[in-house]
Design an enzyme around this catalytic site. Structure first.
Site, mmCIF file in Angstrom:
data_model
loop_
_atom_site.group_PDB
_atom_site.id
_atom_site.type_symbol
_atom_site.label_atom_id
_atom_site.label_comp_id
_atom_site.label_asym_id
_atom_site.label_seq_id
_atom_site.Cartn_x
_atom_site.Cartn_y
_atom_site.Cartn_z
ATOM 1 N N ASP A 366 0.839 -1.206 0.000
ATOM 2 C CA ASP A 366 0.000 0.000 0.000
ATOM 3 C C ASP A 366 0.872 1.252 0.000
ATOM 4 O O ASP A 366 2.056 1.227 -0.389
ATOM 5 C CB ASP A 366 -0.972 -0.067 1.195
ATOM 6 N N ASP A 478 -6.058 4.826 -5.532
ATOM 7 C CA ASP A 478 -6.673 5.575 -4.436
ATOM 8 C C ASP A 478 -6.907 7.036 -4.833
ATOM 9 O O ASP A 478 -6.338 7.537 -5.813
ATOM 10 C CB ASP A 478 -5.726 5.500 -3.223
ATOM 11 N N ASN A 480 -7.657 10.537 -2.317
ATOM 12 C CA ASN A 480 -7.920 10.841 -0.913
ATOM 13 C C ASN A 480 -8.312 12.271 -0.584
ATOM 14 O O ASN A 480 -8.057 12.727 0.537
ATOM 15 C CB ASN A 480 -6.695 10.455 -0.073
ATOM 16 N N ASP A 548 -12.964 2.487 4.301
ATOM 17 C CA ASP A 548 -11.794 2.410 5.176
ATOM 18 C C ASP A 548 -12.157 1.816 6.522
ATOM 19 O O ASP A 548 -11.286 1.509 7.319
ATOM 20 C CB ASP A 548 -11.209 3.811 5.397
HETATM 21 C C1 DGJ Z 1 -6.962 5.426 1.928
HETATM 22 C C2 DGJ Z 1 -7.319 4.016 1.594
HETATM 23 O O1 DGJ Z 1 -8.685 3.826 1.626
HETATM 24 C C3 DGJ Z 1 -6.585 3.105 2.563
HETATM 25 O O2 DGJ Z 1 -6.984 1.779 2.365
HETATM 26 C C4 DGJ Z 1 -5.116 3.272 2.339
HETATM 27 O O3 DGJ Z 1 -4.770 2.843 1.046
HETATM 28 C C5 DGJ Z 1 -4.733 4.715 2.554
HETATM 29 N N1 DGJ Z 1 -5.542 5.603 1.775
HETATM 30 C C6 DGJ Z 1 -3.283 4.934 2.216
HETATM 31 O O4 DGJ Z 1 -2.940 6.239 2.263
#
Ligand code: DGJ
Length: 729
Positions: A366, A478, A480, A548
């Site tokens: 990851d 991903d 974020n 998450d």
């Molecule tokens: C958010 C993801 O949903 C997590 O599973 C993980 O990959 C983190 N980001 C890593 O920064």
């Protein structure tokens, strides 16, 4: 024939397995919503909809004061000339007017389904699977043409709708609103159902009465979001899992969306879905065109279960694509919750070694393998391996994982840049921003402007070069943060409100190019967990990290809610450590396993820290999932007991031939002196006999479904009971 035009009745009758959808042409001009519901053998409705004269309502026909657009159920309504409900489209003209008068012009019916330009969509493999009706509407005054497209998937029992808007005039036009689908119902005796939540509690089922006035769900975040899912359904009163009528819309789109229901003064309901008009506009120069995303329309007269089975089948087989669509998905271990950023090649190899012993098939590395990323403050955009952590590089690590018999997977967050990165130092204007304004950070990162071709090129090249550099079988993609300072340095002022949609078009171009270039790589979408669990992403990535939140009790609701629209094979679901990292709960390993095995199974914990007994249980789960996964991933799924109605939850997977099934009953919380719950199974052959595991012996399918089995669970929290069921006669 799935699409019939009747010149006599001035109507189109679209018919799929159990559904009819009828569109009328009123006064030779206006496209009306005439019927959507159970399949009709034939449509013999009146050629024109009867209307009555009403006070205080404009009439669009001077010869006929009864005719009012405000009372006409319409397919792609405008605003400004008599219909006061919310419109499906609005076009700003050079003179400042936003009035449009679209009149029916022509139609064509074609076999199969054309692809949508620049956008993900459902597809056919064989032209016989579907037929497409295209209806052209024109406003001659301004040279506007709208082509409404309806694809009828006959066997899959769904309709895909979209609109293409063309400027055939001599003056520029600006789209202010361009929804994908709008449909009017004659009544409003419905309930509204949608999926809502937030980070770590995505897609809770929310059901409310439909009120007079407008109710809407939307995203203004630049992504479909954790908060709302691009899906909305109307339910007949009392409709439940197995009965009642459901009318559902889902949007194949990953950006700002709107889904709205309006109950009008006459008690009719307008339901619509599309790109959110909030902060959206699109300049159409003469000769230009705009394609809306695709909306999927599903009708069920067998309740929510019938709705879900249609969405599941369509999305699984004609939205997802590529080599992995029909392949069993590997059981993975992911190092995120095991190590977070604190890893090196030794730790990953040790995790892979443990995983191999337990039968796990894929080891995923990851966040934190690139740049100098020891926490979330830096390095996004610098897609080169961090030799401090992986001194021999990714190729060496992936090969050594491979030598253990596991495939290797890797995390990326390609759409982002950290202000602390080489990429940002070199290209500070590559992120979405508004000059002279502060750039709002979230998780210490900014969003790359995917509307810019050089940014897209950079992403495609950097991700591709990593994928070529090592035997990488899987990518977790991903994303974020949501979008702020939504401006693009590459766009002129009059096009700034195009930035959000251009960003999504850019994302699709990138995802399309990379997934096509690496067809053997299995891609899993992710956005801080389930922040972009939508059909747009599924068109490129056949699975998505659901949330998450890995707590199995929370996951009961998250996965149950998600299953309303999305197939279980699309849901990444992992067993994680206890106490759980998001909520601190200690759930039994059996319970965590039962919940995770009901999706795409993975493990996300330090396997080396497990006791021998726990390793034994994990090995059992892995072995059992290998036997079950065809059923779980490609069988039919039926919800039995909702955690949104009580605490317990239950569901069953049944193979297509009804020869095999796996039922799961979960009780998250202990109760004193509880009644014995009875688990009534679904989806079995009533005429067949089944052997039920756990010493239950042989029972008829009819008995298992009608009388059910009393479930006895050990006292304590997080108890589960899983039954394997095999046809024996
Ligand atoms: C958010 C993801 O949903 C997590 O599973 C993980 O990959 C983190 N980001 C890593 O920064």
């Amino acid at each position: 024939m799935s699409i019939e035009f009747s010149a006599e009745r001035r109507s189109f009758h679209l018919r799929s397995r159990d559904t009819s959808y009828v569109i009328g042409i009123e006064k030779s001009r206006y496209l009306s919503s005439r019927y959507w519901g159970r399949m009709l053998r034939e449509w013999r409705g009146p050629a024109e909809l009867p209307m009555v004269e009403r006070p205080f309502v404009p009439s669009s026909d001077p010869e006929d004061p009864r005719f009012s657009l405000d009372a006409l159920p319409q397919e792609y309504p405008a605003f400004g000339n008599g219909d006061f409900r919310f419109p499906a489209h609005q076009v700003l003209q050079e003179d400042g007017s936003t009035i449009t008068e679209l009149a029916y012009s022509s139609f064509r019916i074609i076999p199969g389904k054309p692809a949508l330009e620049g956008l993900p969509s459902t597809y056919v493999q064989d032209e016989d699977e579907a037929r497409t009706l295209e209806i052209s509407l024109v406003d001659d005054l301004i040279g506007l043409e709208v082509v409404l497209s309806y694809t009828v998937f006959e066997d899959l029992d769904a309709i895909a709708r979209s609109a293409r808007i063309l400027n055939k005039g001599k003056r520029p036009l600006t789209l202010l609103r361009a929804l994908s689908a709008s449909v009017d119902f004659e009544g409003s005796d419905f309930e509204l159902l949608h999926l809502a939540g937030d980070w770590a509690r995505e897609r809770a089922i929310v059901r409310s009465p439909l009120r007079s006035g407008s109710q809407l769900i939307e995203s203004r975040r630049g992504a479909s979001s954790h908060q709302h899912n691009p899906f909305l359904a109307l339910l007949s009163p009392g409709a439940d899992e197995d009965s009642g009528e459901v009318f559902a819309l889902s949007l194949v789109y990953s950006g700002n969306f709107l889904a709205q229901a309006e109950v009008d003064r006459l008690g009719g309901t307008r339901l619509a879905i599309g790109i959110n008009p909030f902060e959206f506009s699109w300049l159409l120069p003469p000769g230009g065109s705009f394609q809306t995303p695709e909306a999927i329309l599903v009708h069920s007269s067998t309740g929510l279960g019938g709705m879900s089975s249609r969405f599941h089948e369509l999305f699984r087989s004609r939205l997802c694509r590529g080599a992995h669509r029909d392949r069993e998905r590997p059981i993975l271990v992911n190092n995120w919750e095991a190590t977070y950023f604190d890893f090196d090649s030794g730790k990953i190899l040790a995790l892979a070694e443990e995983a191999k012993e337990l039968g796990i098939e894929l080891c995923v590395l990851d966040d934190g393998w690139f740049g100098q990323r020891d926490d979330d403050r830096s390095s996004l955009g610098d897609w080169s391996v961090d030799k401090r952590k992986l001194p021999l590089g990714l190729g060496d690590l992936a090969s050594r994982v491979g030598e253990k018999g596991l495939k290797f997977g890797l995390w990326f967050e390609p759409e982002m840049v950290s202000p602390k990165s080489r990429l940002y130092a070199a290209h500070p204007d590559w992120c979405l921003h508004v000059p002279s304004r502060p750039r709002t950070e979230q998780r210490h990162q900014l969003v790359l402007d995917l509307g810019r071709s050089e940014v897209r090129r950079y992403i495609v090249d950097s991700v591709s070069s990593i994928l070529r550099s090592a035997p990488i079988a899987y990518v977790k993609w991903d994303m974020n943060r949501h979008l702020t300072e939504l401006g693009s340095a590459a766009l002129p002022p009059e096009r700034q409100k195009e930035a959000a949609h251009r960003h999504i078009l850019g994302l699709y171009e990138i995802m399309g190019e990379i997934t096509r270039a690496f067809p053997e790589v299995l891609f899993e979408g992710c956005s801080g967990g389930g922040g972009r669990f939508d059909p747009g992403i599924l068109a490129y990535m056949p699975q998505i990290w659901t949330s998450d939140n890995t707590d199995a009790v929370s996951r009961l609701k998250i996965q149950y809610g998600t299953s309303l629209v999305y197939p279980c094979v699309a849901m990444g679901s992992h067993v994680s450590a206890v106490p759980n990292h998001q909520v601190g709960r200690v759930a039994s390993l059996e319970f965590r396993g039962a919940v995770a095995m009901s999706g795409n199974l993975g493990y996300e914990l330090d396997l080396g820290a497990l006791t021998e007994a726990e390793k034994g249980e994990v090995a059992r789960q892995v072995a059992e999932y290998k036997e079950l996964r065809k059923l779980v991933q490609f069988g039919d799924f039926f919800r039995i007991l909702s955690p949104f109605q009580g605490e317990d939850a239950a569901w069953i997977f049944v193979s297509r031939d009804k020869a095999e099934a796996w039922a799961v009953y979960c009780r998250p919380f202990a109760r004193a002196n509880p009644p014995l719950p009875v688990l009534r199974l679904k989806g079995l052959d009533p005429g067949a006999d089944y052997l039920v595991s756990g010493g239950w012996g042989v029972h008829g399918g009819d008995e298992l479904m009608a009388a059910g089995l009393p479930i006895s669970l050990e006292p304590g929290d997080t108890r589960s009971c899983c039954l394997r069921i095999k046809r024996v006669g």
